[in-house]
Design a protein around this motif. Structure first.
Motif, PDB file in Angstrom:
ATOM      1  N   TRP A  41      -3.494  48.732  -5.938  1.00  8.73           N
ATOM      2  CA  TRP A  41      -4.745  48.620  -6.701  1.00  8.73           C
ATOM      3  C   TRP A  41      -5.794  49.590  -6.159  1.00  8.73           C
ATOM      4  CZ3 TRP A  41      -9.675  46.819  -5.306  1.00  8.73           C
ATOM      5  CH2 TRP A  41     -10.564  46.673  -6.373  1.00  8.73           C
ATOM      6  N   LEU A  42      -5.925  49.651  -4.840  1.00 11.23           N
ATOM      7  CA  LEU A  42      -6.902  50.556  -4.245  1.00 11.23           C
ATOM      8  C   LEU A  42      -6.578  52.018  -4.542  1.00 11.23           C
ATOM      9  CD1 LEU A  42      -7.507  48.860  -0.777  1.00 11.23           C
ATOM     10  CD2 LEU A  42      -9.175  49.143  -2.616  1.00 11.23           C
ATOM     11  N   LEU A  43      -5.299  52.381  -4.519  1.00 12.36           N
ATOM     12  CA  LEU A  43      -4.919  53.757  -4.833  1.00 12.36           C
ATOM     13  C   LEU A  43      -5.260  54.121  -6.274  1.00 12.36           C
ATOM     14  CD1 LEU A  43      -1.489  54.340  -3.059  1.00 12.36           C
ATOM     15  CD2 LEU A  43      -3.676  55.439  -2.566  1.00 12.36           C
ATOM     16  N   PHE A  44      -4.982  53.219  -7.214  1.00  9.52           N
ATOM     17  CA  PHE A  44      -5.290  53.514  -8.613  1.00  9.52           C
ATOM     18  C   PHE A  44      -6.795  53.579  -8.848  1.00  9.52           C
ATOM     19  CE2 PHE A  44      -0.888  52.492  -9.526  1.00  9.52           C
ATOM     20  CZ  PHE A  44      -0.604  53.351 -10.575  1.00  9.52           C
ATOM     21  N   VAL A  45      -7.553  52.684  -8.213  1.00 10.43           N
ATOM     22  CA  VAL A  45      -9.003  52.702  -8.373  1.00 10.43           C
ATOM     23  C   VAL A  45      -9.586  53.974  -7.765  1.00 10.43           C
ATOM     24  CG1 VAL A  45     -11.149  51.566  -7.641  1.00 10.43           C
ATOM     25  CG2 VAL A  45      -9.280  50.213  -8.566  1.00 10.43           C
ATOM     26  N   GLU A  50      -8.935  53.080 -13.393  1.00  6.22           N
ATOM     27  CA  GLU A  50      -9.301  51.655 -13.287  1.00  6.22           C
ATOM     28  C   GLU A  50      -8.652  50.790 -14.364  1.00  6.22           C
ATOM     29  OE1 GLU A  50     -11.710  54.056 -13.457  1.00  6.22           O
ATOM     30  OE2 GLU A  50     -12.425  54.102 -11.402  1.00  6.22           O
ATOM     31  N   THR A  51      -8.355  51.367 -15.507  1.00  9.26           N
ATOM     32  CA  THR A  51      -7.806  50.567 -16.611  1.00  9.26           C
ATOM     33  C   THR A  51      -6.383  50.089 -16.337  1.00  9.26           C
ATOM     34  OG1 THR A  51      -7.105  52.577 -17.729  1.00  9.26           O
ATOM     35  CG2 THR A  51      -9.242  51.657 -18.354  1.00  9.26           C
ATOM     36  N   PRO A  55      -3.364  45.755 -13.974  1.00 11.30           N
ATOM     37  CA  PRO A  55      -2.029  45.361 -14.445  1.00 11.30           C
ATOM     38  C   PRO A  55      -0.898  45.820 -13.514  1.00 11.30           C
ATOM     39  CG  PRO A  55      -3.277  46.275 -16.272  1.00 11.30           C
ATOM     40  CD  PRO A  55      -4.086  46.494 -15.033  1.00 11.30           C
ATOM     41  N   VAL A  56      -1.012  47.034 -12.977  1.00  5.51           N
ATOM     42  CA  VAL A  56       0.031  47.529 -12.075  1.00  5.51           C
ATOM     43  C   VAL A  56       0.030  46.735 -10.783  1.00  5.51           C
ATOM     44  CG1 VAL A  56       0.748  49.514 -10.686  1.00  5.51           C
ATOM     45  CG2 VAL A  56       0.092  49.837 -13.068  1.00  5.51           C
ATOM     46  N   ALA A  57      -1.158  46.427 -10.255  1.00  3.56           N
ATOM     47  CA  ALA A  57      -1.249  45.650  -9.013  1.00  3.56           C
ATOM     48  C   ALA A  57      -0.725  44.228  -9.214  1.00  3.56           C
ATOM     49  CB  ALA A  57      -2.687  45.618  -8.516  1.00  3.56           C
TER      50      ALA A  57
END
Length: 156
Positions: A41-45, A50-51, A55-57
């Motif tokens: 989640w932190l990597l994607f953010v 952010e969208t 869901p991935v996390a």
């Protein structure tokens, strides 16, 4: 934020390795699944997506926790399973008398010759004869405690 994400991912992987060497029935694996999900989640953010981050996390965490639940259940079931190896696995199995004298003798069980003592079942009957089948009721050191098979037991 990327450094924190990488730290969470590395800590999650480290906890999985610790779980492999010191089994805790899934406790450390569950924590590691949550850490890996947080790291993802932190990597994607941090990357500006952010969208799809949540869901991935959530998917990563759900898969990790699901695998942990299955593995933990299997580990607990294996702890309750009867012994399948070693001398204790002889209990309840048949042995063939090779020689007997008084209350002790020698039996052939599981491919080896063992010292044996009468456990019970020969009080009024004669001692077991060579070739007779007996049942191992206990293992005490290198001596097997044997008894006469009950009529209801399967042929051994």
């Amino acid at each position: 934020m990327i450094a924190l994400a990488v730290l969470a991912l590395l800590l999650g992987v480290l906890l999985i390795l610790v779980e492999a060497h010191a089994p805790t029935a899934g406790v450390l694996s569950g924590v590691s699944a949550l850490l890996i999900a947080a790291g993802v989640w932190l990597l994607f953010v941090a990357g500006g997506a952010e969208t799809v981050a949540l869901p991935v996390a959530i998917g990563t965490g759900a898969v990790g926790l699901g695998l942990t639940a299955v593995a933990g259940r299997k580990a607990l079931a294996a702890r309750r399973a009867p012994v399948r190896g070693g001398a204790q696995s002889l209990v309840g199995r048949g042995a063939t008398v090779t020689s007997w004298s008084g209350s002790q003798g020698q039996v052939h069980a599981d491919g080896g010759l063992w010292r044996a003592r009468i456990e019970f079942g020969y009080d009024t009957d004669p001692a077991p004869a060579a070739g007779e089948t007996v049942v191992v009721s206990a293992v005490r050191g290198l001596t097997l405690a044997v008894r006469r098979p009950e009529p209801w037991e399967e042929p051994l």
